[in-house]
Design a protein around this motif. Structure first.
Motif: not given
Length: 307
Positions: A39, A279, A283
Motif C-alpha cells: 500500500e 496507508p 487512502h
C-alpha cells in the motif's frame, strides 16, 4: 479518476507516501507488520553503515510536546548483514515494492563502500544518502553542513553506483540551498529534506537530560513550518525532485508539502500516534484531491501562490 501515482528517478510510486528511514526498520518492526506494505509508494529502510552499530546510550527516544526527540545512533547490523539477510526477506515478501536504501558512514570511504555494495546487490531501486552522519576525520562535524564535502561525497558515490541517489539534507545549517546546490553539482538525482532538527529536553527535578546521548534529532508537527520553508527555498533553487518530510500526519499535509515544492513525502513521527499513518494518508488523498478539484497530484508541485 484522480491520479496519485508519482514518478521519481528509478522509482514508480503508486502514491507519494513512504515511511521515513528508521521508522519501519528493515520492514521487520511491529508497525511494518500491521498492514500490506504494497500500500506504500515505497519503503525506505533504516540507515545502513559499513559495520554493525549498537547505537547511542538509552533512553534513545523521548516523546515530547508536539514531537519526538531521538538519538538512536544509526543502530543497524551492517551492510553485509543487510544484503545477506534483511533485503532478501523484504524482496521475498514484497517483490514489487520499490525500495530505497539509506546510506551512512563515518568517512567518505565508508559511504562509498555501503553505496557500492547496495547497488551491486540489485535489491534496491534508489539510495538515500544520509549526510547527517558525523565525519570522524574532521572532528565529528556532520558531512551535510559543508557544501564542498557534500558535492565531493555525492560525486564519489555516483561514480560507483548504478542507482539514482537522493541526498538527505540536514536543516541544521545557515543556508540549506547552498547544500542542495552542492548535491546537485555532485550529480545527485534528487534530494530528501528535512532531516531532524537538533534539540534537547531536561527533567527539572533530576536536572538530567531526557536522552541518554543528551542531544537528539527533533521531529514531529512542530517542525512542519520549518520543513515547508526550507523545501520551498530549495525548490526555487533547483530542478531536482524533492522528497519532503517533517511533521506530516495527514493527506492535507501531503498537499501542503507538494505545493511548497516536494514531489513525494516521507512520514516519520506520526507513527507514534498511528502505526497505520502511511496507508491512512494514502487512502485519504484521492478524496481530498477531488474536493480540491485536482485531477493529478503531480500538478501541485511548487504551485504555492505568494501574497
Amino acid at each position: 479518476m484522480t491520479n496519485i501515482s508519482v514518478k521519481l528517478p528509478g522509482l514508480n510510486l503508486k502514491n507519494p507516501v513512504m515511511p521515513a528511514s528508521g521508522t519501519f526498520g528493515f520492514g521487520d518492526v511491529p508497525a511494518a507488520k500491521k498492514f500490506d506494505l504494497n500500500e506504500l509508494g515505497a519503503l525506505v529502510i533504516k540507515t545502513t553503515t559499513p559495520k554493525a552499530r549498537l547505537g547511542n546510550p538509552q533512553p534513545q527516544i523521548a516523546v515530547v510536546d508536539k514531537g519526538v526527540l531521538n538519538s538512536v545512533g544509526l543502530t543497524n547490523p551492517g551492510v553485509d548483514n543487510v544484503i545477506g539477510n534483511k533485503l532478501p526477506a523484504i524482496k521475498k515478501q514484497y517483490p514489487q515494492l520499490p525500495l530505497i536504501a539509506s546510506v551512512g558512514g563515518e568517512s567518505k570511504e565508508g559511504y562509498i563502500e555501503v553505496a557500492q555494495k547496495l547497488s551491486q546487490s540489485k535489491m534496491v531501486d534508489a539510495l538515500e544518502i544520509n549526510v547527517s552522519c558525523p565525519n570522524v576525520a574532521q572532528g565529528g562535524m556532520t558531512f551535510g553542513v559543508h557544501p564542498e564535502l557534500v558535492a565531493e561525497l555525492t560525486a564519489a558515490i555516483k561514480q560507483v553506483v548504478n542507482l539514482p541517489i537522493f541526498v538527505k539534507l540536514t536543516p541544521n545549517v545557515t543556508d540549506i540551498t547552498a547544500i542542495a546546490q552542492a548535491a546537485e553539482a555532485g550529480g545527485a538525482d534528487g534530494l530528501s529534506l528535512i532531516n531532524t532538527i537538533t534539540g534537547m529536553r531536561i527533567n527539572i527535578e533530576t536536572r538530567k537530560t531526557l536522552l541518554g546521548n543528551n542531544y537528539g534529532g527533533y521531529s514531529g508537527p512542530a517542525v512542519k513550518p520549518i520543513a515547508l520553508y526550507q523545501i520551498n527555498q530549495v525548490r526555487k533553487n533547483t530542478q531536482l525532485p524533492i522528497i519532503g518530510m517533517g511533521g506530516i500526519s495527514s493527506a492535507e499535509d501531503v498537499v501542503e508539502f507538494m505545493l511548497a515544492g516536494a514531489n513525494a513525502v516521507e512520514v516519520g513521527s506520526a507513527h507514534f500516534k498511528d502505526p497505520l499513518a502511511c496507508p491512512h494518508i494514502a487512502h485519504q488523498l484521492p478524496q481530498l484531491l477531488e474536493k480540491l478539484g485536482v485531477k493529478d497530484i503531480n500538478e501541485l508541485v511548487g504551485q504555492v501562490e505568494f501574497n
